[in-house]
Scaffold this active site. Structure first.
Site, PDB file in Angstrom:
ATOM      1  N   LYS A 268      22.775 -62.317 -72.350  1.00  0.00           N
ATOM      2  CA  LYS A 268      23.491 -61.775 -71.838  1.00  0.00           C
ATOM      3  C   LYS A 268      25.207 -61.074 -72.314  1.00  0.00           C
ATOM      4  O   LYS A 268      25.668 -60.187 -71.472  1.00  0.00           O
ATOM      5  CB  LYS A 268      24.326 -62.847 -70.224  1.00  0.00           C
ATOM      6  CG  LYS A 268      23.188 -62.416 -69.401  1.00  0.00           C
ATOM      7  CD  LYS A 268      24.068 -62.997 -67.846  1.00  0.00           C
ATOM      8  CE  LYS A 268      23.175 -62.894 -66.753  1.00  0.00           C
ATOM      9  NZ  LYS A 268      23.794 -63.074 -65.280  1.00  0.00           N
TER      10      LYS A 268
ATOM     11  N   SER B  57      29.331 -59.846 -61.082  1.00  0.00           N
ATOM     12  CA  SER B  57      30.453 -60.613 -62.607  1.00  0.00           C
ATOM     13  C   SER B  57      29.996 -58.901 -63.092  1.00  0.00           C
ATOM     14  O   SER B  57      30.874 -58.263 -63.742  1.00  0.00           O
ATOM     15  CB  SER B  57      29.842 -61.261 -63.108  1.00  0.00           C
ATOM     16  OG  SER B  57      30.369 -62.405 -62.570  1.00  0.00           O
TER      17      SER B  57
HETATM   18  N1  COA Z   1      29.479 -64.719 -55.959  1.00  0.00           N
HETATM   19  C1  COA Z   1      29.305 -63.329 -56.821  1.00  0.00           C
HETATM   20  N2  COA Z   1      28.638 -63.302 -57.997  1.00  0.00           N
HETATM   21  C2  COA Z   1      27.767 -64.017 -57.526  1.00  0.00           C
HETATM   22  C3  COA Z   1      27.753 -65.573 -57.082  1.00  0.00           C
HETATM   23  C4  COA Z   1      28.382 -65.023 -56.254  1.00  0.00           C
HETATM   24  N3  COA Z   1      28.422 -66.280 -54.965  1.00  0.00           N
HETATM   25  N4  COA Z   1      26.387 -66.187 -57.113  1.00  0.00           N
HETATM   26  C5  COA Z   1      25.722 -65.224 -58.631  1.00  0.00           C
HETATM   27  N5  COA Z   1      26.774 -64.396 -58.749  1.00  0.00           N
HETATM   28  C6  COA Z   1      26.246 -63.909 -59.616  1.00  0.00           C
HETATM   29  C7  COA Z   1      27.036 -63.344 -60.818  1.00  0.00           C
HETATM   30  O1  COA Z   1      28.191 -62.787 -61.255  1.00  0.00           O
HETATM   31  C8  COA Z   1      25.867 -62.455 -61.503  1.00  0.00           C
HETATM   32  O2  COA Z   1      26.057 -61.149 -61.852  1.00  0.00           O
HETATM   33  P1  COA Z   1      25.928 -60.787 -63.132  1.00  0.00           P
HETATM   34  O3  COA Z   1      24.330 -61.034 -63.539  1.00  0.00           O
HETATM   35  O4  COA Z   1      25.870 -59.197 -62.208  1.00  0.00           O
HETATM   36  O5  COA Z   1      26.712 -60.959 -63.710  1.00  0.00           O
HETATM   37  C9  COA Z   1      25.002 -62.970 -61.494  1.00  0.00           C
HETATM   38  O6  COA Z   1      24.841 -63.206 -60.079  1.00  0.00           O
HETATM   39  C10 COA Z   1      23.831 -64.174 -61.589  1.00  0.00           C
HETATM   40  O7  COA Z   1      24.902 -64.915 -62.211  1.00  0.00           O
HETATM   41  P2  COA Z   1      25.104 -65.725 -62.008  1.00  0.00           P
HETATM   42  O8  COA Z   1      25.262 -66.655 -60.790  1.00  0.00           O
HETATM   43  O9  COA Z   1      26.008 -66.733 -63.303  1.00  0.00           O
HETATM   44  O10 COA Z   1      23.685 -67.054 -62.341  1.00  0.00           O
HETATM   45  P3  COA Z   1      23.363 -66.924 -63.976  1.00  0.00           P
HETATM   46  O11 COA Z   1      21.968 -66.100 -63.717  1.00  0.00           O
HETATM   47  O12 COA Z   1      24.241 -65.820 -65.380  1.00  0.00           O
HETATM   48  O13 COA Z   1      22.773 -68.233 -65.613  1.00  0.00           O
HETATM   49  C11 COA Z   1      21.610 -70.162 -65.512  1.00  0.00           C
HETATM   50  C12 COA Z   1      21.957 -68.405 -64.944  1.00  0.00           C
HETATM   51  C13 COA Z   1      22.950 -69.980 -66.845  1.00  0.00           C
HETATM   52  C14 COA Z   1      22.127 -71.026 -64.085  1.00  0.00           C
HETATM   53  C15 COA Z   1      20.651 -70.106 -66.206  1.00  0.00           C
HETATM   54  O14 COA Z   1      20.426 -69.512 -67.206  1.00  0.00           O
HETATM   55  C16 COA Z   1      20.256 -71.117 -66.745  1.00  0.00           C
HETATM   56  O15 COA Z   1      20.320 -72.562 -66.326  1.00  0.00           O
HETATM   57  N6  COA Z   1      20.655 -71.825 -68.138  1.00  0.00           N
HETATM   58  C17 COA Z   1      20.889 -72.584 -69.111  1.00  0.00           C
HETATM   59  C18 COA Z   1      19.126 -72.782 -70.041  1.00  0.00           C
HETATM   60  C19 COA Z   1      18.384 -73.364 -69.484  1.00  0.00           C
HETATM   61  O16 COA Z   1      18.188 -74.710 -68.539  1.00  0.00           O
HETATM   62  N7  COA Z   1      17.395 -72.823 -69.491  1.00  0.00           N
HETATM   63  C20 COA Z   1      15.926 -72.470 -68.653  1.00  0.00           C
HETATM   64  C21 COA Z   1      16.231 -72.357 -66.830  1.00  0.00           C
HETATM   65  S1  COA Z   1      14.583 -72.538 -66.296  1.00  0.00           S
END
Ligand code: COA
Length: 163
Positions: free
Chosen positions: A42, A129
């Site tokens: 990201k 975000s």
């Molecule tokens: N309020 C505001 N925003 C929210 C929210 C809430 N309650 N819930 C989710 N969001 C938003 C975030 O701001 C983010 O926005 P953006 O994409 O515009 O930046 C989006 O929703 C999703 O982000 P987030 O909830 O931070 O999750 P992510 O998708 O960035 O994270 C992980 C994903 C980290 C959980 C995933 O990549 C992971 O598990 N990584 C570790 C490696 C792994 O195990 N990989 C295999 C997975 S099967």
């Protein structure tokens, strides 16, 4: 039963929507671990240590919540901290497809780990975000979407970023 829940995300930056979810989770589970993913795919604005510091600063008053950074598989981090539950937020139907896939894959990787979905208050349902970063970059007011400490860090970041 003592239940530890892990709430993973990139938190780039943490928003009031994330905080709303953390507070809900803290009422439901004995211990909540906010797990900040390094997530290089990201290309986060804030580096991992800044994001961990930022989350620690804004969740300070909640006793059963702690913060970690991680750069491994989520299921491995969950296992190493003894978490039985993954928390994810569902803001709208558009989140569902990705979240369904993520939950399914995590279940294949670690069948005993359950994913629990929480929904934020409706006033936070549209926050993300990346929108916060974009609005801040274009000099818009994001003060109602992020905690004051995050606003300070966003402004500092922008002041040091070449236009
Ligand atoms: N309020 C505001 N925003 C929210 C929210 C809430 N309650 N819930 C989710 N969001 C938003 C975030 O701001 C983010 O926005 P953006 O994409 O515009 O930046 C989006 O929703 C999703 O982000 P987030 O909830 O931070 O999750 P992510 O998708 O960035 O994270 C992980 C994903 C980290 C959980 C995933 O990549 C992971 O598990 N990584 C570790 C490696 C792994 O195990 N990989 C295999 C997975 S099967």
């Amino acid at each position: 039963m003592n239940i530890t829940a892990i709430y993973p995300g990139t938190f780039d930056p943490i928003t009031n929507g994330h905080l709303d979810l953390i507070q809900r989770a803290a009422r439901l589970f004995d211990r909540v671990l906010v797990a900040v993913a390094e997530n290089p795919k990201k290309s986060p604005w804030f580096d991992l240590s800044d994001r961990v510091g930022m989350v620690s600063e804004v969740i300070e008053p909640v006793a059963n919540v702690s913060v970690i950074g991680f750069n491994t598989l989520l299921v491995d981090t969950a296992a190493s901290y003894g978490a039985q539950v993954i928390i994810r937020g569902l803001r709208a139907v558009s989140d569902f497809e990705f979240e369904f896939q993520l939950a399914g894959m995590n279940r294949r990787l670690s069948p005993e780990l359950e994913t629990v979905f929480l929904t934020p208050s409706e006033q936070f349902a549209f926050i993300s975000s990346s929108m916060i970063r974009e609005i801040a970059q274009l000099n818009g007011d994001v003060s109602s979407f992020v905690p004051p400490a995050v606003l300070v860090l966003l402004n500092k970041k922008l002041a040091h970023t070449p236009a």
